[in-house]
Motif scaffolding. Structure first.
Motif, PDB file in Angstrom:
ATOM      1  N   ASN A 102       0.874  -1.181   0.059  1.00  0.00           N
ATOM      2  CA  ASN A 102      -0.172  -0.176   0.413  1.00  0.00           C
ATOM      3  C   ASN A 102       1.118   1.079  -0.352  1.00  0.00           C
ATOM      4  OD1 ASN A 102      -2.683  -1.553   0.283  1.00  0.00           O
ATOM      5  ND2 ASN A 102      -1.229  -1.919   2.172  1.00  0.00           N
ATOM      6  N   MET A 103       2.028   1.455  -0.536  1.00  0.00           N
ATOM      7  CA  MET A 103       2.701   2.365  -1.002  1.00  0.00           C
ATOM      8  C   MET A 103       2.539   2.302  -2.883  1.00  0.00           C
ATOM      9  SD  MET A 103       6.058   1.331   1.493  1.00  0.00           S
ATOM     10  CE  MET A 103       6.773  -0.414   0.818  1.00  0.00           C
ATOM     11  N   LEU A 104       2.220   1.931  -2.784  1.00  0.00           N
ATOM     12  CA  LEU A 104       1.994   2.705  -4.538  1.00  0.00           C
ATOM     13  C   LEU A 104       1.351   4.344  -4.919  1.00  0.00           C
ATOM     14  CD1 LEU A 104       1.143   0.829  -7.408  1.00  0.00           C
ATOM     15  CD2 LEU A 104       0.631   3.297  -7.769  1.00  0.00           C
ATOM     16  N   HIS A 105       0.442   4.401  -3.931  1.00  0.00           N
ATOM     17  CA  HIS A 105      -0.390   5.759  -3.968  1.00  0.00           C
ATOM     18  C   HIS A 105      -0.993   5.480  -2.758  1.00  0.00           C
ATOM     19  CE1 HIS A 105      -3.364   9.051  -4.842  1.00  0.00           C
ATOM     20  NE2 HIS A 105      -2.506   9.307  -5.689  1.00  0.00           N
ATOM     21  N   PRO A 106      -0.741   6.701  -1.649  1.00  0.00           N
ATOM     22  CA  PRO A 106      -1.672   6.942  -0.645  1.00  0.00           C
ATOM     23  C   PRO A 106      -3.231   6.830  -0.707  1.00  0.00           C
ATOM     24  CG  PRO A 106      -0.561   8.855  -1.253  1.00  0.00           C
ATOM     25  CD  PRO A 106      -0.594   8.406  -2.070  1.00  0.00           C
ATOM     26  N   ALA A 107      -3.800   6.936  -1.628  1.00  0.00           N
ATOM     27  CA  ALA A 107      -5.622   6.907  -1.652  1.00  0.00           C
ATOM     28  C   ALA A 107      -5.777   4.924  -1.880  1.00  0.00           C
ATOM     29  CB  ALA A 107      -6.304   7.050  -2.969  1.00  0.00           C
ATOM     30  N   ARG A 108      -6.509   4.255  -1.305  1.00  0.00           N
ATOM     31  CA  ARG A 108      -6.540   2.689  -1.495  1.00  0.00           C
ATOM     32  C   ARG A 108      -7.205   2.402  -2.975  1.00  0.00           C
ATOM     33  NH1 ARG A 108     -11.010  -0.740   2.705  1.00  0.00           N
ATOM     34  NH2 ARG A 108     -10.940  -2.479   1.011  1.00  0.00           N
ATOM     35  N   ASP A 109      -8.269   2.903  -3.456  1.00  0.00           N
ATOM     36  CA  ASP A 109      -8.764   2.570  -4.606  1.00  0.00           C
ATOM     37  C   ASP A 109      -7.522   3.176  -5.304  1.00  0.00           C
ATOM     38  OD1 ASP A 109     -11.316   2.365  -3.745  1.00  0.00           O
ATOM     39  OD2 ASP A 109     -12.013   4.381  -3.937  1.00  0.00           O
ATOM     40  N   THR A 110      -7.166   4.126  -5.651  1.00  0.00           N
ATOM     41  CA  THR A 110      -5.730   3.849  -6.605  1.00  0.00           C
ATOM     42  C   THR A 110      -4.802   3.098  -6.303  1.00  0.00           C
ATOM     43  OG1 THR A 110      -6.074   6.427  -6.874  1.00  0.00           O
ATOM     44  CG2 THR A 110      -4.710   6.092  -7.368  1.00  0.00           C
ATOM     45  N   ASN A 111      -4.387   3.016  -5.431  1.00  0.00           N
ATOM     46  CA  ASN A 111      -3.522   2.293  -5.331  1.00  0.00           C
ATOM     47  C   ASN A 111      -3.889   0.845  -5.531  1.00  0.00           C
ATOM     48  OD1 ASN A 111      -0.879   0.669  -3.225  1.00  0.00           O
ATOM     49  ND2 ASN A 111      -2.176  -0.339  -3.147  1.00  0.00           N
ATOM     50  N   ASP A 112      -5.126   0.255  -5.438  1.00  0.00           N
ATOM     51  CA  ASP A 112      -5.486  -1.228  -5.413  1.00  0.00           C
ATOM     52  C   ASP A 112      -5.612  -1.592  -7.010  1.00  0.00           C
ATOM     53  OD1 ASP A 112      -5.083  -1.772  -3.140  1.00  0.00           O
ATOM     54  OD2 ASP A 112      -7.549  -2.693  -2.781  1.00  0.00           O
ATOM     55  N   ARG A 113      -6.568  -0.225  -7.664  1.00  0.00           N
ATOM     56  CA  ARG A 113      -6.265  -0.372  -8.526  1.00  0.00           C
ATOM     57  C   ARG A 113      -5.485  -0.176 -10.066  1.00  0.00           C
ATOM     58  NH1 ARG A 113     -11.474   4.161  -9.004  1.00  0.00           N
ATOM     59  NH2 ARG A 113     -12.968   2.614  -7.908  1.00  0.00           N
ATOM     60  N   VAL A 114      -4.222   0.467  -9.792  1.00  0.00           N
ATOM     61  CA  VAL A 114      -3.280   0.429 -10.351  1.00  0.00           C
ATOM     62  C   VAL A 114      -2.654  -0.826 -10.108  1.00  0.00           C
ATOM     63  CG1 VAL A 114      -0.443   1.766 -10.678  1.00  0.00           C
ATOM     64  CG2 VAL A 114      -3.061   2.881 -10.090  1.00  0.00           C
ATOM     65  N   SER A 115      -2.293  -1.217  -9.133  1.00  0.00           N
ATOM     66  CA  SER A 115      -1.394  -2.619  -8.520  1.00  0.00           C
ATOM     67  C   SER A 115      -2.000  -3.345  -9.787  1.00  0.00           C
ATOM     68  CB  SER A 115      -1.731  -2.551  -7.511  1.00  0.00           C
ATOM     69  OG  SER A 115      -1.089  -1.536  -6.467  1.00  0.00           O
ATOM     70  N   ARG A 116      -3.797  -3.521  -9.485  1.00  0.00           N
ATOM     71  CA  ARG A 116      -4.207  -5.100 -10.496  1.00  0.00           C
ATOM     72  C   ARG A 116      -3.848  -4.467 -11.538  1.00  0.00           C
ATOM     73  NH1 ARG A 116     -10.557  -5.156  -8.056  1.00  0.00           N
ATOM     74  NH2 ARG A 116     -10.468  -7.241 -10.122  1.00  0.00           N
ATOM     75  N   LEU A 117      -3.923  -3.557 -12.269  1.00  0.00           N
ATOM     76  CA  LEU A 117      -3.637  -3.412 -13.512  1.00  0.00           C
ATOM     77  C   LEU A 117      -2.027  -3.751 -14.266  1.00  0.00           C
ATOM     78  CD1 LEU A 117      -4.563  -2.360 -16.704  1.00  0.00           C
ATOM     79  CD2 LEU A 117      -3.583  -0.455 -15.923  1.00  0.00           C
ATOM     80  N   LEU A 118      -1.568  -3.480 -13.540  1.00  0.00           N
ATOM     81  CA  LEU A 118       0.260  -3.815 -13.564  1.00  0.00           C
ATOM     82  C   LEU A 118      -0.050  -5.443 -13.537  1.00  0.00           C
ATOM     83  CD1 LEU A 118       1.613  -1.089 -11.666  1.00  0.00           C
ATOM     84  CD2 LEU A 118       1.893  -1.209 -14.360  1.00  0.00           C
ATOM     85  N   SER A 119      -0.501  -5.890 -12.133  1.00  0.00           N
ATOM     86  CA  SER A 119      -0.790  -7.207 -11.865  1.00  0.00           C
ATOM     87  C   SER A 119      -0.827  -7.656 -13.137  1.00  0.00           C
ATOM     88  CB  SER A 119      -1.247  -7.493 -11.020  1.00  0.00           C
ATOM     89  OG  SER A 119      -0.452  -7.113  -9.841  1.00  0.00           O
TER      90      SER A 119
END
Length: 370
Positions: A102-119
């Protein structure tokens, strides 16, 4: 609060943050958010991370889809871009790792969405990557030691085949295999996980967490997207399939070879002992988002990647060897369990180190996502 103060507080606040991890993964009870825990978010280079996510996303999409579509007409430029795209697979994985904590972005939704896309572009469900990695932090060198084997149960030859496959390609392909495992019925899925991970606590917690409808649903959605993208890539490369196979093999080699290098041959751990992981020297460490400070990351898993060098300077960190040379040590082969260094029970004089170890294990399950 100044930047150095924020860096110093990152270890403390990791144990204070409200938990977002599944209950099966949690290592310590969640606490209330504090001003200190919220302030750590100022260390996250959110805009830079989003720019990097865009760069890595385009690079991975290039070798999966855009290269066979002939985006670059000049053959030499197209091949050069393909090589660079494959090389960027490793820092792309490291940025996914930031999202796991959870260090990609401070906002939970943004962190998860970007992480899921990259994954998805990486070829694996983010929910599985996050689950396994957080458990790695908790069970590192307690149950999780990839290169070690028990000669009483496994021959050297069998251990060697497993070890060399794992470090040269298998670590990555096991992540891709998760796209199929999550679709299995629970009983069969649990048996496969037990065969891959073992019947210890780590495997049981993976089984338990993947039995949750929300986690399994997210994993299956991302797995379907990953498999569809991979199938589309093979279709687009149908006249030059060897090029895609070579590119995927390059990605598998980079991710697998450098992923466990920091732990190879380190001491067997005790639950209350400091996390055993090495730090490998690399001049332009920004190329891997300072992931070479891996031992430091295990002690301060709440610290965003840009803050690791400052923490290393503050502590007078001495590296354990060069980045490439240390990774090459893995080619020495598997190690009998009895030959691994043994962790001594921490003494009272090591209270500070033990505290850091507990914070490290606790933060594996208490990363903030607000």
């Amino acid at each position: 609060m100044s930047s150095p103060e924020l860096v110093a507080s990152a270890r403390l606040t990791s144990a204070e943050r409200p938990s977002d991890a599944p209950a099966e993964v949690q290592a310590s009870p969640p606490g209330a958010a504090t001003a200190a825990s919220r302030s750590y978010k100022a260390l996250i280079p959110a805009r830079l991370n989003l720019l990097l996510a865009a760069l890595f996303g385009v690079s991975q999409a290039y070798f999966l889809v855009l290269y066979p579509l002939g985006l670059l007409a000049e053959p030499s430029a197209a091949i050069a871009a393909l090589v660079v795209s494959v090389a960027l697979s490793y820092p792309s994985w490291v940025l996914i790792h930031e999202g796991i904590h959870n260090m990609l972005h401070p906002a939970r939704d943004t962190n998860d969405r970007v992480s899921r896309l990259l994954s998805v572009l990486h070829g694996s469900p983010f929910a599985v990557l996050r689950l396994v990695h957080l458990l790695h932090h908790r069970y590192n060198r307690v149950e999780d030691y990839a290169e070690a084997y028990d000669p009483a149960r496994t021959s050297w030859l069998k251990a060697a085949v497993h070890h060399y496959y794992t470090v040269l390609a298998g670590r990555y392909w096991s992540e891709v295999l998760a796209c199929l495992i999550v679709w299995l019925p629970q009983g069969r899925r649990d048996r496969v996980i037990r065969d891959m991970i073992g019947d210890g606590e780590m495997g049981k917690r993976i089984q338990s967490t993947l039995s949750r409808k929300d986690t399994l649903g997210e994993a299956r959605t991302d797995a379907a997207l990953s498999l569809a993208l991979l199938a589309a890539s093979f279709w687009l490369y149908r006249h030059d399939v060897w090029v895609l196979v070579a590119a995927l093999s390059g990605r598998a080699l980079l991710v697998s070879f450098f992923d466990d290098a920091y732990h190879y041959g380190t001491a067997r751990n005790l639950p209350e002992a400091p996390q055993p992981a090495r730090n490998h020297e690399l001049g332009p460490s920004w190329l891997v988002l300072h992931f070479n400070h891996h031992g430091l990351h295990h002690r301060y898993p709440s610290l965003p990647w840009r803050s690791l060098p400052a923490k290393a300077r503050e502590e007078g960190l001495v590296f354990d060897g060069g980045f490439v040379a240390s990774a090459l040590r893995q080619l020495r082969g598997p190690i009998p369990l009895a030959d691994l260094p043994a962790s001594a029970p921490p003494a009272a004089s090591q209270a500070g180190s033990v505290s850091r170890a507990k914070d490290s294990k606790g933060s594996a399950a208490t990363e903030e996502r607000t």
